[in-house]
Design an enzyme around this catalytic site. Structure first.
Site, PDB file in Angstrom:
ATOM      1  N   ALA A  59      28.091  -4.980   2.391  1.00  0.00           N
ATOM      2  CA  ALA A  59      28.356  -4.457   1.043  1.00  0.00           C
ATOM      3  C   ALA A  59      27.095  -3.804   0.512  1.00  0.00           C
ATOM      4  O   ALA A  59      25.985  -4.072   0.990  1.00  0.00           O
ATOM      5  CB  ALA A  59      28.790  -5.566   0.094  1.00  0.00           C
ATOM      6  N   THR A 100      32.709 -10.629  -5.656  1.00  0.00           N
ATOM      7  CA  THR A 100      31.668 -10.957  -6.626  1.00  0.00           C
ATOM      8  C   THR A 100      32.207 -11.402  -7.971  1.00  0.00           C
ATOM      9  O   THR A 100      33.322 -11.030  -8.373  1.00  0.00           O
ATOM     10  CB  THR A 100      30.758  -9.721  -6.843  1.00  0.00           C
ATOM     11  OG1 THR A 100      29.791  -9.976  -7.864  1.00  0.00           O
ATOM     12  CG2 THR A 100      31.588  -8.508  -7.276  1.00  0.00           C
ATOM     13  N   ASP A 101      31.393 -12.170  -8.681  1.00  0.00           N
ATOM     14  CA  ASP A 101      31.696 -12.537 -10.061  1.00  0.00           C
ATOM     15  C   ASP A 101      31.647 -11.341 -10.996  1.00  0.00           C
ATOM     16  O   ASP A 101      32.199 -11.379 -12.099  1.00  0.00           O
ATOM     17  CB  ASP A 101      30.722 -13.614 -10.546  1.00  0.00           C
ATOM     18  CG  ASP A 101      29.254 -13.211 -10.417  1.00  0.00           C
ATOM     19  OD1 ASP A 101      28.932 -12.368  -9.553  1.00  0.00           O
ATOM     20  OD2 ASP A 101      28.422 -13.746 -11.169  1.00  0.00           O
ATOM     21  N   TYR A 124      29.257  -1.217  -9.574  1.00  0.00           N
ATOM     22  CA  TYR A 124      29.288  -2.258  -8.542  1.00  0.00           C
ATOM     23  C   TYR A 124      30.539  -3.125  -8.681  1.00  0.00           C
ATOM     24  O   TYR A 124      31.278  -3.336  -7.715  1.00  0.00           O
ATOM     25  CB  TYR A 124      28.027  -3.122  -8.646  1.00  0.00           C
ATOM     26  CG  TYR A 124      28.070  -4.351  -7.768  1.00  0.00           C
ATOM     27  CD1 TYR A 124      28.074  -4.245  -6.385  1.00  0.00           C
ATOM     28  CD2 TYR A 124      28.095  -5.628  -8.335  1.00  0.00           C
ATOM     29  CE1 TYR A 124      28.114  -5.370  -5.583  1.00  0.00           C
ATOM     30  CE2 TYR A 124      28.127  -6.755  -7.540  1.00  0.00           C
ATOM     31  CZ  TYR A 124      28.135  -6.632  -6.159  1.00  0.00           C
ATOM     32  OH  TYR A 124      28.185  -7.752  -5.378  1.00  0.00           O
TER      33      TYR A 124
END
Length: 279
Positions: A59, A100-101, A124
């Site tokens: 990533a 991801t958070d 992102y």
């Protein structure tokens, strides 16, 4: 079990490979060896190995760099996920995909679980959310694993800060953004057990206690008896390009029913982290 690991040069992949039982046959690809954003390369390289599962750790995780170059972020984080999912479908493999958070906006006022609706603030976060959607649409046999505030890989912000504190220097810690600090070894050790459940879906795997980076470093300083000092930082004073969620901490409504071992306390995680890097 035959496993393919992408992004093998990253900290999480290294932690996973260090713990992977020897009876598994593992084939690794660093970014230099396989660019997951290159569809043709992924389809040429992965299916011939005939994996039972693919663990996609590749990533573009530099949040501000993604904001500066949305095209490249979309290629690596969204299309890269699609490509690995297509490769998994082509060879009948299960896909474990890391997310991801930062798919959440941080306004809930409490930790996010798997039933909460994402609303990312940054390029992102948006590209990682798009990657999740590609995985779900392409391949039913998948695990999307959301995590956040990962530390202890050796090349991350927190690891560098702790080394500074060990040398008696000062280190800054952001205090106005909260997440779920997650020791990389604890995250890595739960991925195969999750995979082996065969219960596909989206899961949150993250540390058990919400905290900011300032608190993490203060605990490390106290627990390790480190001689340096931690000074608080505010996001607004750092000149960061991308917006960060105020509280992106994670919790899970599912993991306890899957038999996945709970994450230890933050103090326990910090103690293990410091022990693993002592000397």
């Amino acid at each position: 079990m035959r496993l393919v690991v992408t992004g093998a040069g990253g900290g999480l992949a290294r932690a996973f490979l260090a713990q992977a039982p020897g009876h598994h046959q593992v084939h690794t690809f660093t970014h230099a060896e396989l660019d997951v954003g290159d569809h043709d390369a992924v389809m040429q390289e992965i299916p011939p190995f005939g994996p039972d599962a693919i663990l996609n750790f590749a990533a573009r995780t530099q949040v501000d760099a993604c904001e500066r170059d949305p095209r490249l972020a979309a290629r690596d984080n969204a299309l890269g996920a699609q490509n690995t999912a297509l490769a998994a479908r082509a060879c009948g493999a299960i896909l474990v995909h890391l997310s991801t958070d930062y798919v959440f906006d941080g306004t809930k006022g409490a930790s996010y679980d798997e039933l909460d609706t994402p609303n990312p603030l940054s390029v992102y976060g948006r590209t990682k959310l798009a990657g999740e959607a590609f995985v779900r649409n392409v391949l039913p046999e998948h695990f999307v694993v959301r995590t956040g505030f990962v530390f202890g890989a050796g090349d991350d912000y927190a690891s560098d800060a702790v080394e500074r504190l060990r040398r008696g220097e000062s280190a800054g810690g952001i205090r106005d953004r909260t997440g779920s600090p997650t020791f990389v070894g604890h995250l890595a050790s739960r991925l195969l057990p999750l995979l082996l459940t065969g219960r596909f879906g989206t899961y949150h795997l993250a540390g058990s206690e919400p905290a900011c980076w300032f608190e993490v470093l203060e605990r490390a300083r106290a627990i390790g008896g480190l001689s340096g000092t931690v000074h608080p930082q505010e996001v607004g004073s750092l000149g960061l390009v991308a917006a960060r969620p105020e509280n992106s901490s994670l919790t899970s409504v599912f993991l306890e029913h899957l038999g996945i071992e709970p994450f230890p306390s933050l103090d326990g995680a910090v103690e293990e982290w410091l022990a693993s890097t002592a000397g």
